[in-house]
Design a protein around this motif. Structure first.
Motif, mmCIF file in Angstrom:
data_model
loop_
_atom_site.group_PDB
_atom_site.id
_atom_site.type_symbol
_atom_site.label_atom_id
_atom_site.label_comp_id
_atom_site.label_asym_id
_atom_site.label_seq_id
_atom_site.Cartn_x
_atom_site.Cartn_y
_atom_site.Cartn_z
ATOM 1 N N PHE A 243 26.189 32.809 44.017
ATOM 2 C CA PHE A 243 26.411 34.272 44.077
ATOM 3 C C PHE A 243 28.051 34.534 44.344
ATOM 4 N N TYR A 244 28.660 33.850 45.290
ATOM 5 C CA TYR A 244 30.205 33.737 45.570
ATOM 6 C C TYR A 244 30.807 33.491 44.232
ATOM 7 N N PHE A 245 30.317 32.376 43.627
ATOM 8 C CA PHE A 245 31.163 31.893 42.452
ATOM 9 C C PHE A 245 31.106 33.135 41.365
ATOM 10 N N ALA A 246 30.126 33.743 41.051
ATOM 11 C CA ALA A 246 29.955 35.117 40.247
ATOM 12 C C ALA A 246 30.818 35.925 40.669
ATOM 13 N N GLY B 42 40.057 36.522 50.797
ATOM 14 C CA GLY B 42 40.269 37.121 49.446
ATOM 15 C C GLY B 42 41.100 36.271 48.431
ATOM 16 N N ASP B 43 41.045 35.043 48.762
ATOM 17 C CA ASP B 43 41.748 34.401 47.909
ATOM 18 C C ASP B 43 40.522 33.891 46.593
ATOM 19 N N TYR B 44 40.142 34.707 45.930
ATOM 20 C CA TYR B 44 39.196 34.308 44.845
ATOM 21 C C TYR B 44 39.505 33.176 43.995
ATOM 22 N N PHE B 45 40.762 33.058 43.424
ATOM 23 C CA PHE B 45 41.131 31.985 42.571
ATOM 24 C C PHE B 45 40.644 30.742 43.208
ATOM 25 N N LYS B 46 41.206 30.359 44.410
ATOM 26 C CA LYS B 46 41.079 28.920 44.888
ATOM 27 C C LYS B 46 39.582 28.906 45.179
ATOM 28 N N ALA B 47 38.977 30.106 45.883
ATOM 29 C CA ALA B 47 37.499 29.828 46.204
ATOM 30 C C ALA B 47 36.591 29.617 44.895
ATOM 31 N N GLY B 48 36.991 30.255 43.866
ATOM 32 C CA GLY B 48 36.285 30.086 42.540
ATOM 33 C C GLY B 48 36.365 28.704 41.885
ATOM 34 N N GLN C 182 38.128 38.738 39.885
ATOM 35 C CA GLN C 182 39.560 38.464 39.200
ATOM 36 C C GLN C 182 39.289 39.088 37.685
ATOM 37 N N ARG C 183 38.396 40.125 37.601
ATOM 38 C CA ARG C 183 38.249 41.061 36.450
ATOM 39 C C ARG C 183 37.681 40.027 35.268
#
Length: 276
Positions: A74-77, A47-53, A83-84
């Motif tokens: 897909f994950y990047f999108a 759930g750490d979408y900032f670091k993943a992105g 993160q809205r």
């Protein structure tokens, strides 16, 4: 001794956080695509979408031609969606399903593209260009996947956006009336009734149209008054046929009576004017 325990735990927590940040910073600087990819997926799944992105954005150009590229895109999108960042997620989901039309993620990406546009749609009082784009995208999804498990969700989004456009259309027509642009109000209210025949605003729209037409007739030059009063009478008859129990019935009847009286008065004065 006990007073040192909170300090000890704070120091331990700070060490862990710094260690974690240091590991992440090392990954950002690393040229090892495999290590970055593995870490990005772990960050995403936790759930750490900032670091993943951030990691995935760097990885995507490096993964071209590799099987991991599809999942990474897909994950990047989706990290943007989570993160809205809806404008970005809409763009990247569309890029994804255009690039991978047969992917296992394509249906979901098409839906999430529509959802991104839906989330990015402004309040009804603002310009609705984005809302129309979102409705088109939802319809495209429904046409492409008529049996989708997400069909009901997509239809609900479309209905909500249509309601927003309905609110916008009624308030725009009402604004003409409030500004005393009566002729424009009649046109806009008529258009509203035709476009939204099942709207909850239709009774109010019909009454405002009658009132606008009556006011227009009163303020018109003499040669146009008779025709415009006759139109007001027609609007009244349509109004009472459709809404016989309306709370505005007395006001409508008063405008009807006044319109009929003015029409009768014009009939009486015409012969006199001709004799002169």
């Amino acid at each position: 001794m006990q007073t040192f325990r909170p300090i000890f735990f704070l120091l331990l927590l700070s060490t862990l956080v710094l260690g974690s940040c240091t590991g992440y910073q090392k990954l950002l600087k690393s040229t090892d695509a495999n290590a970055k990819y593995t870490a990005a997926i772990k960050y995403y799944e936790s759930g750490d979408y900032f670091k993943a992105g951030t990691l995935l954005e760097e990885l995507i150009p490096l993964l071209k031609g590799r099987p991991e590229a599809e999942k990474a895109q897909f994950y990047f999108a989706n990290t943007n969606y989570k993160q809205r960042n809806y404008t970005l997620s809409a763009y990247h989901f569309k890029t994804f399903y255009d690039t991978y039309p047969n992917s296992q993620y394509t249906e979901e990406a098409t839906l999430l593209h529509a959802k991104s546009l839906f989330r990015d749609s402004p309040g009804y009082e603002l310009d609705q260009t984005n809302t129309y784009t979102a409705i088109e995208s939802i319809q495209e999804f429904l046409n492409r996947y008529p049996e989708s498990q997400f069909r009901q969700e997509a239809e609900n989004m479309s209905q909500e956006l249509q309601k927003k456009l309905e609110n916008k259309a009624f308030e725009s027509a009402e604004l003409y009336y409030n500004l005393r642009y009566y002729q424009s109000a009649v046109v806009a209210l008529t258009s509203f009734q035709q476009q939204y025949p099942a709207s909850a605003y239709n009774e109010q729209a019909a009454f405002l149209k009658l009132s606008a037409q009556y006011s227009l007739a009163r303020e018109s030059v003499e040669e146009k008054q008779r025709e415009r009063y006759l139109e007001a009478v027609a609007f009244y008859q349509s109004f009472i046929d459709t809404y016989p129990q309306s709370k505005n019935l007395k006001a409508a009847e008063n405008m009807y009576d006044q319109s009929r009286a003015q029409i009768a008065k014009m009939k009486e004065t015409k012969p006199t004017a001709a004799n002169q």
